[in-house]
Design an enzyme around this catalytic site. Structure first.
Site, PDB file in Angstrom:
ATOM      1  N   HIS A  23      -2.338  -2.471  -6.085  1.00 19.32           N
ATOM      2  CA  HIS A  23      -2.781  -2.121  -4.731  1.00 19.32           C
ATOM      3  C   HIS A  23      -4.287  -2.245  -4.643  1.00 19.32           C
ATOM      4  O   HIS A  23      -5.006  -1.380  -5.133  1.00 19.32           O
ATOM      5  CB  HIS A  23      -2.314  -0.698  -4.387  1.00 19.32           C
ATOM      6  CG  HIS A  23      -2.768  -0.256  -3.036  1.00 19.32           C
ATOM      7  ND1 HIS A  23      -3.122   1.048  -2.764  1.00 19.32           N
ATOM      8  CD2 HIS A  23      -2.980  -0.956  -1.886  1.00 19.32           C
ATOM      9  CE1 HIS A  23      -3.498   1.133  -1.497  1.00 19.32           C
ATOM     10  NE2 HIS A  23      -3.398  -0.068  -0.939  1.00 19.32           N
TER      11      HIS A  23
ATOM     12  N   GLU B 222      -5.303   0.379  -7.565  1.00 18.11           N
ATOM     13  CA  GLU B 222      -4.229   1.268  -8.028  1.00 18.11           C
ATOM     14  C   GLU B 222      -3.194   0.405  -8.738  1.00 18.11           C
ATOM     15  O   GLU B 222      -2.630  -0.524  -8.133  1.00 18.11           O
ATOM     16  CB  GLU B 222      -3.589   2.001  -6.845  1.00 18.11           C
ATOM     17  CG  GLU B 222      -4.418   3.158  -6.318  1.00 18.11           C
ATOM     18  CD  GLU B 222      -3.742   3.884  -5.150  1.00 18.11           C
ATOM     19  OE1 GLU B 222      -3.136   3.212  -4.311  1.00 18.11           O
ATOM     20  OE2 GLU B 222      -3.828   5.128  -5.090  1.00 18.11           O
TER      21      GLU B 222
ATOM     22  N   ASN C 237      -3.628   6.862  -0.612  1.00 14.63           N
ATOM     23  CA  ASN C 237      -3.123   6.913   0.770  1.00 14.63           C
ATOM     24  C   ASN C 237      -2.246   8.131   1.015  1.00 14.63           C
ATOM     25  O   ASN C 237      -2.210   8.659   2.132  1.00 14.63           O
ATOM     26  CB  ASN C 237      -2.371   5.624   1.108  1.00 14.63           C
ATOM     27  CG  ASN C 237      -3.338   4.473   1.391  1.00 14.63           C
ATOM     28  OD1 ASN C 237      -4.545   4.698   1.547  1.00 14.63           O
ATOM     29  ND2 ASN C 237      -2.834   3.263   1.417  1.00 14.63           N
TER      30      ASN C 237
ATOM     31  N   SER D 202       0.832  -1.214   0.000  1.00 16.74           N
ATOM     32  CA  SER D 202       0.000   0.000   0.000  1.00 16.74           C
ATOM     33  C   SER D 202       0.860   1.255   0.000  1.00 16.74           C
ATOM     34  O   SER D 202       0.330   2.357  -0.101  1.00 16.74           O
ATOM     35  CB  SER D 202      -0.928   0.002   1.212  1.00 16.74           C
ATOM     36  OG  SER D 202      -0.165  -0.035   2.384  1.00 16.74           O
TER      37      SER D 202
END
Ligand code: T1G
Length: 697
Positions: free
Chosen positions: A426, A438, A476, A405
């Site tokens: 991801h 992702e 993130n 991540s």
């Protein structure tokens, strides 16, 4: 004569066939062609008219690309009324997805037949409007209020069988739309059936529409269209047909003028554009039949579940037979959910868990897989060990993907002899539910590997977004910034509970602290510890209250206590009484005198920090376009869809205003509020994020 509506006589039947790929959208040429076709049929002695679509579907609705442009006559409601007014019998024959204006054309017809696989619906509320061509006036007359409310306010698609049972369709028959349409029209002529205009049917008795309006508005969490559509249905019950049509049109035009319509249309096109990348244009993906998954924890099991449901065979590797058995149990639990919801049959369940899935503790069993996804502990050394072993056993051309991540995919690729075959994939937890993926492209990742990543995402029903390599990629990284902004507001006087309420009023399903409790406070705690260990900039503000909540063993829902006390259940919003004293202690220790925050300031700061970081992410090329950030936040972070995403929202608020706020706040905290160069550039040039989207497409 229109180029997209072909006219043909078959005996007494005039056939109007639409050929306007890809979805027979009801653009100007189609509308004018339908009107001309009806007039021609009436003039040349036909006794019935058949309307159907060539290609993949009957009309799938108005042409959304015309929205926002000056409407051109004939307007769609007038086309539907013209069809209905014909003295000939008019039959619509449906296949594919007869949606929105498409279904309204069919409702303007006197009879409706469909192939068994056809689906119908009035999804206008999903793009911020409401049926605007008679749908709210005819459907209640045809099937009553309850069915109409459900279909119109939800925007859901209805299968042919259900549509037949509801009375939307008169017949369902096997064959091509043309064949079954001609046969049905002839049957109606032979039986002497008459015209059957829905406008002449009785309207249903009115109900308490004010209560219905309030209930729908509350359920839509601030989105207007579903509730406004209720007023359209109310007009059908309370006004003569023509007045009802006028009322519907007025309500429709009101919704057309809203930001919410702009946001939802933007989301509609953005989620379709995000998979279009110049770098993979024309590049064929590699074969994708057998998948390997390393690590059967929550993420690995979720990824394996999603892959199995998409038709892939999966070999899952765990370290021990016990761990492998536990991983299989997680996958069975996930698939059990799909079985319970009727998404798969019992046979399919057994086929997936007993045949398509195999478990192993030996890397040697991964020699034939086409792609492996590593989902082990988020530690660089552990991942390097795994990739070294994968590099040794996987066949040439096999793709090695990491589900990390935030870790550096370039660094992972560097331990292999095949960096061109390494990519980041991801997934978001739970991976068999969340649609966002992702696709993290490392420096040496080959274009056909990128294309394969997107092909895998499409096969798994994901919305894939291309991301570059940085800490946190797109989502993130931006999350970390706007969460930090919220933490700063808490230090300065706001409470987590006030912030959650403010953002839920803005449209988030859950505020940031309720989300943190759901995800687990230990995740954020680990990130804070990692970043401190890496060395925080001395100018960066830090806080300890959140660590203290974790040090007391409170990780949120999974421990029953976090920012909120969950002893009353997972939906509880009872504040944890220990939190405010910890915050006050933190303020005292830092010599901060708390001040009042309004909900408006909370949202402005929170959103400005999100947009500013997003502008850095686009400016650095981590995200290809602003729309890629919008899709990421919509599909992975609960951003309210009717606002279009943070970048669309920012364009509608105005970038100069946002930049001015950031520059004002930078006076107090120049480190956190460093304006993104791209934001400054766009403001200086008088451009918007949407301008960048257009330039990149
Ligand atoms: N207008 C223009 N383009 C459309 C379109 C539409 N209505 N629907 C799809 N497209 C394009 C889409 O952008 C894509 O383009 C291609 O078609 C394939 O779509 C008065 C005002 C029909 C179920 O809301 O739900 O009628 O990317 O990739 O997955 O009351 O498209 O190839 O260039 O989605 O097979 C109401 C919206 C309009 C239906 C097909 N109708 N469309 O899904 O393919 S408002 C809708 C869909 C209205 C009246 C009101 C889906 C689909 P490109 P796709 P798909």
């Amino acid at each position: 004569m229109s180029q997209v509506i072909q006219y043909e006589r078959v005996g007494d039947i005039a056939v109007l066939a639409s050929n306007n790929p890809p979805v027979n959208a009801l653009g100007y040429d189609v509308r004018i062609g339908l009107v001309e076709g009806i007039e021609r049929a009436e003039q040349d002695g036909a006794k019935a008219v058949l309307i159907y679509g060539e290609g993949r579907t009957f009309f799938a609705g108005a042409d959304i690309r015309e929205f926002g442009k000056p409407p051109k006559e004939p307007f769609l409601p007038d086309v539907c009324s013209r069809i209905e007014a014909s003295h000939l019998i008019v039959v619509s024959s449906l296949h594919g997805t007869a949606l929105g204006g498409g279904l309204e054309i069919a409702l303007g017809s006197h009879y409706r037949i469909a192939v068994p696989s056809a689906r119908v619906g009035l999804p206008e509320v999903l793009i911020g409007v409401m049926p605007g061509a008679g749908g709210t006036q005819r459907l209640p007359r045809l099937i009553g209020i309850d069915g109409s409310l459900d279909i119109i306010t939800s925007g859901r698609q209805v299968g042919a069988k259900e549509a037949l049972d509801l009375g939307i369709l008169d017949k369902v028959a096997e064959g091509t739309p043309r064949e079954i349409g001609l046969a049905y029209a002839q049957e109606l002529l032979d039986s002497g059936a008459g015209r059957r205009p829905i406008r002449d049917m009785d309207a249903p008795a009115a109900v308490d529409f004010d209560a219905l309006y309030e209930a729908v508005l509350k359920k839509s969490r601030g989105q207007l269209a579903p509730a406004v559509a209720v007023r359209g249905i109310q007009a059908a019950c309370e006004l003569p047909f023509d007045k009802g049509m006028k009322r519907e049109r007025d309500l429709f035009m009101e919704l057309m003028a809203t930001d919410q319509r702009q946001g939802l249309i933007h989301a509609f096109f953005a989620e379709r554009t995000v998979g279009k990348l110049p770098e993979i244009d024309g590049i064929a993906p590699r074969d994708l039949n057998a998948l390997g998954v390393i690590g059967g924890g929550t993420m690995g099991a979720g990824i394996a579940t999603s892959a199995l449901l998409s038709g892939l065979n999966v070999t899952m590797l765990e370290m021990t037979p016990e761990a492998a058995a536990a991983a299989k149990g997680r996958i069975q639990k996930n698939l059990g959910g799909a079985l319970k919801r009727g998404k798969i049959s019992q046979d399919k369940y057994e086929d997936l868990t007993e045949k398509a899935l195999s478990l192993t503790t030996s890397y040697d069993d991964l020699g034939d897989v086409d792609l492996v996804i590593e989902a082990v502990f988020e530690d660089m050394d552990v991942k390097k060990t795994v990739f070294t072993q994968l590099d040794a056993v996987c066949k040439p051309g096999a793709i090695l993907a990491s589900n990390t991540s935030y870790l550096n995919v370039d660094e992972i690729a560097a331990v292999t002899k095949r960096p061109q075959d390494v990519i980041g994939l991801h997934f978001f937890s739970p991976a068999h539910v969340m649609k966002l993926l992702e696709v993290v492209v490392a420096d040496k990742t080959a274009p056909d590997v990128v294309a394969t990543g997107f092909a895998l995402g499409k096969k798994m029903g994901k919305v894939s977004v291309r991301a570059g390599v940085c800490d946190g990629f797109i989502g993130n990284r931006i999350l970390s910034t706007y969460r930090t902004c919220a933490d700063h507001m808490i230090l300065d006087g706001a409470s987590p509970y006030q912030i959650d309420v403010a953002l839920e009023k803005f449209g988030f399903a859950m505020g940031p602290y309720a989300v943190a409790d759901l995800a687990g406070l230990d995740i954020g705690w680990a990130v804070r510890k990692r970043k401190r260990a890496e060395g925080l900039d001395p100018a960066a503000r830090d806080s300890t209250y959140a660590d203290k909540i974790c040090e007391d063993g409170h990780f949120g829902q999974k421990t029953g206590m976090g920012y909120y006390d969950y002893s009353a259940g997972p939906k509880s919003r009872v504040p944890n009484p220990q939190v405010i004293p910890l915050i006050e202690g933190d303020r005292d220790a830092q010599g901060i005198s708390p001040r009042e925050f309004t909900e408006d300031e909370i949202v402005r700061r929170y959103m400005a920090s999100m947009v500013n970081e997003a502008a850095k992410v686009v400016g650095e090329g981590i995200a290809l376009r602003p729309l890629d950030v919008d899709v990421t936040l919509l599909y992975g972070y609960g951003f309210p869809r009717y606002r279009g995403g943070p970048m669309k929202w920012a364009d509608m608020v105005g970038l100069p205003e946002l930049l001015a706020d950031i520059q004002k706040w930078a006076k107090d905290d120049p480190y956190f509020w460093q304006a993104a160069p791209l934001l400054e550039q766009l403001v200086a040039e008088g451009r918007t994020f949407d301008d960048l989207n257009k330039e990149a497409s």
